[in-house]
Design an enzyme around this catalytic site. Structure first.
Site, PDB file in Angstrom:
ATOM      1  N   HIS A  91      -6.769  -6.328  -1.556  1.00  0.00           N
ATOM      2  CA  HIS A  91      -5.738  -5.319  -1.334  1.00  0.00           C
ATOM      3  C   HIS A  91      -4.768  -5.684  -0.215  1.00  0.00           C
ATOM      4  O   HIS A  91      -3.635  -5.212  -0.200  1.00  0.00           O
ATOM      5  CB  HIS A  91      -6.410  -3.987  -1.007  1.00  0.00           C
ATOM      6  CG  HIS A  91      -5.443  -2.853  -0.842  1.00  0.00           C
ATOM      7  ND1 HIS A  91      -4.645  -2.401  -1.874  1.00  0.00           N
ATOM      8  CD2 HIS A  91      -5.123  -2.094   0.247  1.00  0.00           C
ATOM      9  CE1 HIS A  91      -3.891  -1.399  -1.439  1.00  0.00           C
ATOM     10  NE2 HIS A  91      -4.153  -1.197  -0.164  1.00  0.00           N
ATOM     11  N   ASP A 136       0.856  -1.182   0.000  1.00  0.00           N
ATOM     12  CA  ASP A 136       0.000   0.000   0.000  1.00  0.00           C
ATOM     13  C   ASP A 136       0.896   1.237   0.000  1.00  0.00           C
ATOM     14  O   ASP A 136       1.808   1.354  -0.825  1.00  0.00           O
ATOM     15  CB  ASP A 136      -0.960  -0.075   1.191  1.00  0.00           C
ATOM     16  CG  ASP A 136      -1.980   1.049   1.264  1.00  0.00           C
ATOM     17  OD1 ASP A 136      -2.937   1.041   0.476  1.00  0.00           O
ATOM     18  OD2 ASP A 136      -1.809   1.938   2.123  1.00  0.00           O
TER      19      ASP A 136
END
Length: 333
Positions: free
Chosen positions: A312, A113
């Site tokens: 994610h 991320d």
């Protein structure tokens, strides 16, 4: 957690230990295990060192000194008040200072991320300090004629969620009303079996709406997250709030301005890129073409790995596969 103040260069450890180091003018909390070549794990939002909990033992057992900091603004690391102190130059400086504090010349950086841009930018600005990069989720984004924020806004309009996050104190308060639910709702927004991933929509905040409008209501935990795991995150964000992490978005324009001297600079560090097949962040406009042509911008990219069914939260959703890919990359350096 153990707050021992072990000295830099301490011997191999058989369990995760914790201490603080001074770097770039801040006091940084780190978790570490093992001995050998240095591997630094850089988390994203809304995470802490704990998002790497599954990787410590695997990497340490293979002969690496594994270090995961709470990055600037997170966990038990300092949280400067000025938004301007969260630019990419500050974050890169934190990593370089961490490598120094650990008594090392170089490290392999693993970023997830927001940790991925920090890893990429550290290699871009200080290639002498980085042996390799493993990026999870976000590919290398070369500096363009406008910032990523400006480009996305031009393409998607002012409702793009990153614009909402620019407003000081707004999303911060929305998430802080119930930190445990706030963290869970963000996690549920992007994991592989999330309904939002099954029927993806552009992350646009409705006019007059809030960041929370994009998030699902807190529901059952995914199978990769236990109640005890969520308790760890909730305790950290209940203590610190979310402003430190959100400030990273609020310096996107500043970081773009400050990195002008590196426009067109080559990304020469060996790298591997991993992302989840169902990761909504790679579905933003233009990223499919960037990923398909990533080796043009990262000529020493060894491979791109797509993890089927993963969203994610790569290293938390599929920890064994991620650890195996990291070890494969490390073994080839």
């Amino acid at each position: 957690m153990n707050d021992s103040q072990a000295a830099p260069g301490q011997g191999p450890t058989t369990e995760v230990t914790h201490r603080f180091v001074e770097t770039n003018g801040i006091r940084m909390h780190i978790a570490e295990q093992g001995g050998g070549p240095l591997v630094v794990l850089l988390h994203g939002f809304p995470e802490t060192w704990y998002s790497w909990r599954h990787q410590f033992a695997a990497l340490a057992a293979a002969g690496y000194h594994v270090v995961a900091p709470d990055q600037r603004g997170y966990g038990r690391t300092d949280r400067p008040e000025a938004v301007e102190q969260y630019s990419q130059l500050h974050l890169v400086g934190d990593v370089v200072g961490l490598i120094d504090a650990l008594g090392e010349e170089q490290a392999v950086l693993v970023g997830h991320d927001w940790g991925s841009p920090v890893a990429w930018n550290t290699a871009l600005l200080r290639p002498d300090r980085v042996r390799g990069i493993a990026a999870l989720g976000l590919p290398y984004l070369p500096r363009g004629p406008v910032s990523a924020l400006a480009g996305m806004t031009q393409g998607l309009g002012p409702g793009f969620y990153m614009n909402h996050l620019q407003q000081p104190g707004v999303a911060d308060a929305e998430l802080a009303r119930d930190p445990r639910a706030g963290v869970l709702r963000v996690f549920q927004w992007g994991f592989g079996d999330s309904p939002q991933v099954a029927a993806p929509t552009l992350p646009l905040v409705p006019e007059g709406g809030s960041f929370a409008d994009l998030l699902p209501e807190a529901g059952a935990l995914p199978d990769w997250l236990t109640e005890a795991d969520l308790d760890v995150y909730a305790a950290d964000f209940a203590r610190t709030g979310f402003t430190g992490g959100l400030n990273w978005w609020r310096t996107m324009e500043l970081s773009w301005e400050l990195t002008a001297p590196w426009q067109g600079a080559p990304m020469t560090t060996p790298a591997v890129y991993l992302y989840g097949e169902r990761d909504g962040s790679v579905q933003l406009p233009g990223l499919d073409q960037l990923i398909a042509n990533l080796q043009v911008f990262v000529p020493n990219l060894t491979r791109t790995v797509v993890l089927p069914g993963v969203g994610h939260w790569t290293q938390q959703e599929r920890p064994d596969e991620v650890s195996a890919e990291l070890l494969k990359f490390l073994g080839g350096l």
